[in-house]
Design a protein around this motif. Structure first.
Motif, PDB file in Angstrom:
ATOM      1  N   VAL A 175       7.119  -1.570   7.721  1.00 22.67           N
ATOM      2  CA  VAL A 175       5.815  -1.362   9.005  1.00 22.67           C
ATOM      3  C   VAL A 175       5.463  -0.721   8.172  1.00 22.67           C
ATOM      4  N   PRO A 176       3.668  -0.526   8.868  1.00 20.30           N
ATOM      5  CA  PRO A 176       2.998   0.810   8.252  1.00 20.30           C
ATOM      6  C   PRO A 176       2.944   1.994   9.428  1.00 20.30           C
ATOM      7  N   PHE A 177       3.514   2.775   8.529  1.00 16.64           N
ATOM      8  CA  PHE A 177       3.934   4.212   9.282  1.00 16.64           C
ATOM      9  C   PHE A 177       2.501   5.264   9.105  1.00 16.64           C
ATOM     10  N   CYS A 178       2.046   5.401   8.095  1.00 23.42           N
ATOM     11  CA  CYS A 178       0.489   6.653   8.199  1.00 23.42           C
ATOM     12  C   CYS A 178      -0.268   6.201   7.323  1.00 23.42           C
ATOM     13  N   ARG A 179      -1.328   6.964   7.655  1.00 25.25           N
ATOM     14  CA  ARG A 179      -2.840   6.788   6.609  1.00 25.25           C
ATOM     15  C   ARG A 179      -2.873   8.121   6.499  1.00 25.25           C
ATOM     16  N   VAL A 180      -3.004   8.323   4.443  1.00 24.90           N
ATOM     17  CA  VAL A 180      -3.639   9.577   4.417  1.00 24.90           C
ATOM     18  C   VAL A 180      -4.947   8.889   3.672  1.00 24.90           C
ATOM     19  N   TYR A 181      -5.959  10.095   3.914  1.00 17.42           N
ATOM     20  CA  TYR A 181      -7.245  10.966   3.493  1.00 17.42           C
ATOM     21  C   TYR A 181      -6.717  11.597   2.696  1.00 17.42           C
ATOM     22  N   GLY A 182      -6.981  10.623   0.721  1.00 15.73           N
ATOM     23  CA  GLY A 182      -7.309  12.030  -0.051  1.00 15.73           C
ATOM     24  C   GLY A 182      -6.375  11.729  -1.013  1.00 15.73           C
ATOM     25  N   VAL A 183      -6.317  11.580  -2.375  1.00 15.07           N
ATOM     26  CA  VAL A 183      -5.137  11.287  -2.992  1.00 15.07           C
ATOM     27  C   VAL A 183      -4.250  12.654  -3.365  1.00 15.07           C
ATOM     28  N   GLU A 184      -5.078  13.579  -3.378  1.00 13.91           N
ATOM     29  CA  GLU A 184      -4.307  15.182  -3.613  1.00 13.91           C
ATOM     30  C   GLU A 184      -2.709  14.776  -2.688  1.00 13.91           C
ATOM     31  N   ARG A 185      -2.938  14.057  -1.280  1.00 14.01           N
ATOM     32  CA  ARG A 185      -2.829  14.436  -0.107  1.00 14.01           C
ATOM     33  C   ARG A 185      -1.485  13.318  -0.231  1.00 14.01           C
ATOM     34  N   LYS A 186      -2.205  11.768  -0.915  1.00 13.71           N
ATOM     35  CA  LYS A 186      -1.009  10.582  -1.648  1.00 13.71           C
ATOM     36  C   LYS A 186       0.295  11.789  -1.937  1.00 13.71           C
ATOM     37  N   LYS A 187      -0.507  12.183  -3.265  1.00 12.10           N
ATOM     38  CA  LYS A 187       0.728  12.681  -4.713  1.00 12.10           C
ATOM     39  C   LYS A 187       2.196  13.233  -3.697  1.00 12.10           C
ATOM     40  N   ALA A 188       1.521  14.475  -2.778  1.00  9.23           N
ATOM     41  CA  ALA A 188       2.161  15.115  -1.754  1.00  9.23           C
ATOM     42  C   ALA A 188       3.681  14.475  -0.805  1.00  9.23           C
ATOM     43  N   LEU A 189       2.692  13.843  -0.724  1.00  5.50           N
ATOM     44  CA  LEU A 189       3.431  12.844   0.336  1.00  5.50           C
ATOM     45  C   LEU A 189       4.038  11.969  -0.227  1.00  5.50           C
ATOM     46  N   GLU A 190       3.836  11.501  -1.069  1.00  5.06           N
ATOM     47  CA  GLU A 190       5.037   9.975  -2.313  1.00  5.06           C
ATOM     48  C   GLU A 190       5.813  11.328  -2.987  1.00  5.06           C
ATOM     49  N   LYS A 191       5.631  13.100  -3.690  1.00  7.08           N
ATOM     50  CA  LYS A 191       6.464  13.418  -3.717  1.00  7.08           C
ATOM     51  C   LYS A 191       8.008  13.603  -2.613  1.00  7.08           C
ATOM     52  N   LEU A 192       7.792  14.011  -1.670  1.00 10.00           N
ATOM     53  CA  LEU A 192       8.016  13.695  -0.243  1.00 10.00           C
ATOM     54  C   LEU A 192       9.101  13.205  -0.123  1.00 10.00           C
ATOM     55  N   PHE A 193       8.804  11.951  -0.098  1.00 11.69           N
ATOM     56  CA  PHE A 193       9.305  10.566   0.147  1.00 11.69           C
ATOM     57  C   PHE A 193       9.988  10.134  -0.820  1.00 11.69           C
ATOM     58  N   LEU A 194       9.378  10.505  -2.410  1.00 11.51           N
ATOM     59  CA  LEU A 194      10.752  10.535  -3.038  1.00 11.51           C
ATOM     60  C   LEU A 194      11.868  11.764  -3.442  1.00 11.51           C
ATOM     61  N   GLN A 195      11.489  12.902  -2.892  1.00 14.85           N
ATOM     62  CA  GLN A 195      12.961  13.626  -2.838  1.00 14.85           C
ATOM     63  C   GLN A 195      13.739  13.528  -1.635  1.00 14.85           C
ATOM     64  N   GLU A 196      13.559  12.321  -0.441  1.00 13.84           N
ATOM     65  CA  GLU A 196      14.319  12.596   0.624  1.00 13.84           C
ATOM     66  C   GLU A 196      14.360  11.031   0.831  1.00 13.84           C
ATOM     67  N   ARG A 197      14.311  10.629  -0.732  1.00 12.41           N
ATOM     68  CA  ARG A 197      14.876   8.976  -0.796  1.00 12.41           C
ATOM     69  C   ARG A 197      14.349   8.321   0.460  1.00 12.41           C
ATOM     70  N   ILE A 198      13.358   7.754   0.563  1.00 18.67           N
ATOM     71  CA  ILE A 198      12.326   7.306   1.797  1.00 18.67           C
ATOM     72  C   ILE A 198      11.999   6.517   0.593  1.00 18.67           C
ATOM     73  N   SER A 199      11.931   4.728   0.455  1.00 18.09           N
ATOM     74  CA  SER A 199      11.731   3.576  -0.282  1.00 18.09           C
ATOM     75  C   SER A 199      10.172   3.422   0.807  1.00 18.09           C
ATOM     76  N   TYR A 200       8.900   3.606   0.010  1.00 23.76           N
ATOM     77  CA  TYR A 200       8.233   3.367   0.303  1.00 23.76           C
ATOM     78  C   TYR A 200       6.814   2.229  -0.136  1.00 23.76           C
ATOM     79  N   TYR A 201       5.712   1.883   0.389  1.00 20.26           N
ATOM     80  CA  TYR A 201       4.308   1.191  -0.338  1.00 20.26           C
ATOM     81  C   TYR A 201       3.423   1.660   0.313  1.00 20.26           C
ATOM     82  N   ILE A 202       2.013   1.531  -0.880  1.00 15.09           N
ATOM     83  CA  ILE A 202       0.747   2.278  -0.641  1.00 15.09           C
ATOM     84  C   ILE A 202       0.335   0.908  -0.630  1.00 15.09           C
ATOM     85  N   VAL A 203      -1.137   0.625   0.569  1.00 11.38           N
ATOM     86  CA  VAL A 203      -1.791  -0.355   0.275  1.00 11.38           C
ATOM     87  C   VAL A 203      -3.042   0.129   0.759  1.00 11.38           C
ATOM     88  N   TRP A 204      -4.183   0.754  -0.539  1.00 18.84           N
ATOM     89  CA  TRP A 204      -5.063   1.558  -0.265  1.00 18.84           C
ATOM     90  C   TRP A 204      -6.055   0.233   0.429  1.00 18.84           C
TER      91      TRP A 204
END
Length: 91
Positions: free
Chosen positions: A15-44
């Protein structure tokens, strides 16, 4: 030979979960999801020409798609993040 999967079954739980604005925030969210073992897919997202014109610069916008079983846990993780807009809680 017959298949064990019926043709009317749907196995897509993404499901589409959230919209992220900015590359730095995207990288921070990716890091959090990886730490919490939440798989994700990014659509630009592509901005319309008038959005680029009005903002004066190019914004990097992407949507994170995750498994709907992980949505409650992911909402807790991103509750305090700025630049992250969680989609409606329909799921």
């Amino acid at each position: 030979m017959s298949s064990i999967l019926s043709s009317d079954s749907i196995y897509d739980n993404e499901v589409p979960f959230c919209r992220v604005y900015g590359v730095e925030r995207k990288k921070a969210l990716e890091k959090l999801f990886l730490q919490e073992r939440i798989s994700y897919y990014i659509v630009w997202q592509n901005e319309h020409w008038w959005q680029k014109f009005l903002s004066g610069n190019k914004r990097e916008v992407c949507t994170f798609r995750i498994n709907k079983a992980d949505v409650p846990r992911a909402k807790e993780i991103v509750a305090e993040m700025k630049g992250v807009r969680v989609r409606g809680s329909r799921h």
